[in-house]
Design a protein around this motif. Structure first.
Motif, PDB file in Angstrom:
ATOM      1  N   GLU A 246       0.948  -1.334   0.104  1.00  0.00           N
ATOM      2  CA  GLU A 246       0.151  -0.047   0.037  1.00  0.00           C
ATOM      3  C   GLU A 246       0.700   1.177  -0.056  1.00  0.00           C
ATOM      4  O   GLU A 246       1.527   1.599   0.973  1.00  0.00           O
ATOM      5  N   ARG A 268      -9.618  -3.531  -0.504  1.00  0.00           N
ATOM      6  CA  ARG A 268      -8.791  -4.617  -1.020  1.00  0.00           C
ATOM      7  C   ARG A 268      -9.235  -5.744  -0.214  1.00  0.00           C
ATOM      8  O   ARG A 268      -9.259  -7.073  -1.150  1.00  0.00           O
ATOM      9  N   ALA A 284      -8.336  -7.934  -5.590  1.00  0.00           N
ATOM     10  CA  ALA A 284      -8.225  -7.185  -4.748  1.00  0.00           C
ATOM     11  C   ALA A 284      -7.094  -6.439  -4.821  1.00  0.00           C
ATOM     12  O   ALA A 284      -6.922  -5.329  -4.187  1.00  0.00           O
TER      13      ALA A 284
END
Length: 286
Positions: A246, A268, A284
């Motif tokens: 991320e 996600r 995702a």
């Protein structure tokens, strides 16, 4: 969508285990047993990493059982000094409680066809270890394993130059470095010999036969080295894997419920869980 939240107490191998069941309105599309983080000695069911994650996943149609596992002694992060308190425990108690909670959830909510297990940070170690224990004992496995900025190795693997440069920008990088992680891990197990046990830290052990796994790493986080190494180990073992970094996030960003990054990560997670049941429309990692 209205979520029903119920506090329960279930039987565990070391006494009652408090759990909190988040049930979405209508038929649940999947289920998740979730363990918060907190360095093995902190955290509770009310922290955003537990409460808000569960609420938002329930909004997606996922029944979430959060586990209030027993905690290790409180540790001074810089020195490793312990504060012993009544009720504080060491390995394997918390991991065995997470295992018991998963077995209870899939039995008590058998109408939900797909059950995953997951956790954040230290909770990632607990759930990954629980999955190995289920595999080795021949009990039903989760349909998937969800690990968010997890600690999975007894000794933090070395990171890349790219990761080291990002970690150096943190205010106190030594507080989350390899030495601090080693003190945290030893506090969890107490006995140094237990650091080598796969149910404590699965990294570096036999990972064959494990369910599909989703690892979501924070970007500016020394523990990304553990998540990335574990992902490579899973791939080598032939386990289906989704590995996400991320961008721009630090360790524990799920505890920032108003942050766009936390919302993105939870979305996600939800899409991946629902994909296990065939009800998601997109992967995702998008």
């Amino acid at each position: 969508m209205t979520t029903t939240i119920e506090d329960r107490s279930i039987d565990g191998p070391h006494g009652p285990i408090p759990v909190r069941v988040h049930t979405p309105a209508g038929d649940a599309r999947a289920g998740l047993v979730w363990a918060h983080g907190g360095a093995f000695f902190g955290g509770d069911l009310d922290m955003p990493e537990s409460d808000q994650v569960a609420r938002r996943l329930a909004d997606h149609g996922v029944t979430v059982v959060t586990v209030d596992y027993r905690l290790a002694p409180i540790m001074d992060w810089t020195t490793g000094t312990l504060t012993e308190q009544p009720g504080r425990v060491h390995y394997p108690v918390a991991s065995e409680e997470v295992t018991a909670a998963f077995t209870w959830a899939r039995t008590a909510h058998a109408r939900i066809p797909v059950w995953a297990i997951g956790g954040a940070s230290a909770g990632g170690a607990l759930t990954a270890g629980a999955t190995l224990r289920l595999r080795d004992s021949g009990r039903p496995l989760p349909h998937g394993v969800l690990l968010v900025y997890p600690v999975l190795h007894a000794v933090l693997p070395p990171g890349s130059a790219e990761l080291a440069a990002k970690v150096a920008t943190l205010p106190n990088p030594e507080l989350v470095g390899a030495d601090a992680i080693s003190r945290m891990n030893l506090n969890y197990v107490r006995d140094p010999a237990a650091l080598a046990q796969p149910y404590a830290f699965p990294g570096g052990h036999d990972l064959t036969g494990l369910p599909p796994t989703f690892i979501l790493n924070a970007d500016i986080d020394p523990l990304r080295a553990s998540g990335q190494r574990y992902g490579a180990e899973l791939a080598d073992a032939g386990v289906d894997l989704v590995l996400v970094r991320e961008d721009g996030t630090r360790h524990g960003h799920l505890n920032e419920p108003d942050s766009p990054a936390a919302a993105l990560s939870i979305d996600r997670m939800a899409r991946w869980i629902l994909a296990l049941s065939g009800t998601a429309n997109e992967p995702a990692g998008t």
